[in-house]
Write an enzyme that holds these catalytic residues in place. Sequence first.
Site, PDB file in Angstrom:
ATOM      1  N   GLU A  34       0.827  -1.217   0.000  1.00  0.00           N
ATOM      2  CA  GLU A  34       0.000   0.000   0.000  1.00  0.00           C
ATOM      3  C   GLU A  34       0.863   1.271   0.000  1.00  0.00           C
ATOM      4  O   GLU A  34       1.123   1.850   1.050  1.00  0.00           O
ATOM      5  CB  GLU A  34      -0.952   0.037   1.207  1.00  0.00           C
ATOM      6  CG  GLU A  34      -1.879   1.250   1.158  1.00  0.00           C
ATOM      7  CD  GLU A  34      -2.729   1.421   2.411  1.00  0.00           C
ATOM      8  OE1 GLU A  34      -3.666   2.240   2.367  1.00  0.00           O
ATOM      9  OE2 GLU A  34      -2.459   0.753   3.416  1.00  0.00           O
ATOM     10  N   LYS A  66      -2.765  -2.055  -2.846  1.00  0.00           N
ATOM     11  CA  LYS A  66      -3.801  -1.146  -2.356  1.00  0.00           C
ATOM     12  C   LYS A  66      -3.352   0.264  -2.690  1.00  0.00           C
ATOM     13  O   LYS A  66      -2.327   0.745  -2.185  1.00  0.00           O
ATOM     14  CB  LYS A  66      -4.024  -1.310  -0.849  1.00  0.00           C
ATOM     15  CG  LYS A  66      -5.126  -0.395  -0.301  1.00  0.00           C
ATOM     16  CD  LYS A  66      -5.532  -0.767   1.116  1.00  0.00           C
ATOM     17  CE  LYS A  66      -6.605   0.182   1.640  1.00  0.00           C
ATOM     18  NZ  LYS A  66      -7.125  -0.221   2.973  1.00  0.00           N
TER      19      LYS A  66
END
Length: 300
Positions: free
Chosen positions: A182, A219
Amino acid sequence: MAQDSAVFSAQAERIKTGKGFIAALDQSGGSTPKALKLYGVEEDSYSGDTEMYGEIHAMRSRIILAPDFTSDKVLGAILFERTMRAEINGTPTAALLWEDRGVVPFLKIDKGLEDEADGVQLMKPMPDLEALLADAVGFGIFGTKERSVVHHANATGIAAVVAQQFDVAKRVVAAGLVPIIEPEVNIHSETKAEAEEMLRDEILKHLDALEDGQDVMLKLSIPTQANVYDVLADHPKVLRVVALSGGYSTDDACAKLSHNRKMIASFSRALTEGLSKQQSEDEFNTALGGNIDKIYQASL
């Protein structure tokens, strides 16, 4: 303790091909007071970390046990470490998610962010990572999530963020888990679109260098240019690309996400928008169910 291979395979297939989204229930110590305030729990209503974490666990439990929080629309849920180690109605949280709700459990593993340098914030060191990953396997966790932040389109900083993310990801894979990488791009960045293109290209280099069996998830912030991350979603080493809401309202996040055909949601604040401790069970379940439905539809 090793993962049950049949369970792991079933969870991997669900994450890769299932319809729905991943709920982010992983507010950490720094963001918990803000999350509780939005939930109608003021800081003067609890004393110390133990009571604070008790309040946030009660909120998360209420969400997880809600009638609409099931595999019909929710693929997975990302947990804070304390939530993984806690129980809901006498059952460890990860076990309840998978066995009772059909929802795949993930664990947030990063320890927060360093100060900004070169337009980015790297992750702080994780000296006890291997021990935490071993515990995660024991609790039946499927994958992990680690967050860093890109504030500006700075090539040096973005290269450092992606390199660090993939270094951690390889340690996660070695432990038998699937990492969610992420590198969030700040939605308020004046160079957001440029940063996203640089980030995409840098991630692609690292994906191409992965070995067989080193599968990851990504993500990412909902991009300024729709579908700019399609090439990442199509990569053979990527199970799924999910989107964070990044501070957008639920409606805005869902509207923006709906234009990205190969991303599904992994929302935190947008999932809990409009929820309150003071609501009756019917009011709470109706509000949460409405959010779940909006996010689900935007993820199709």
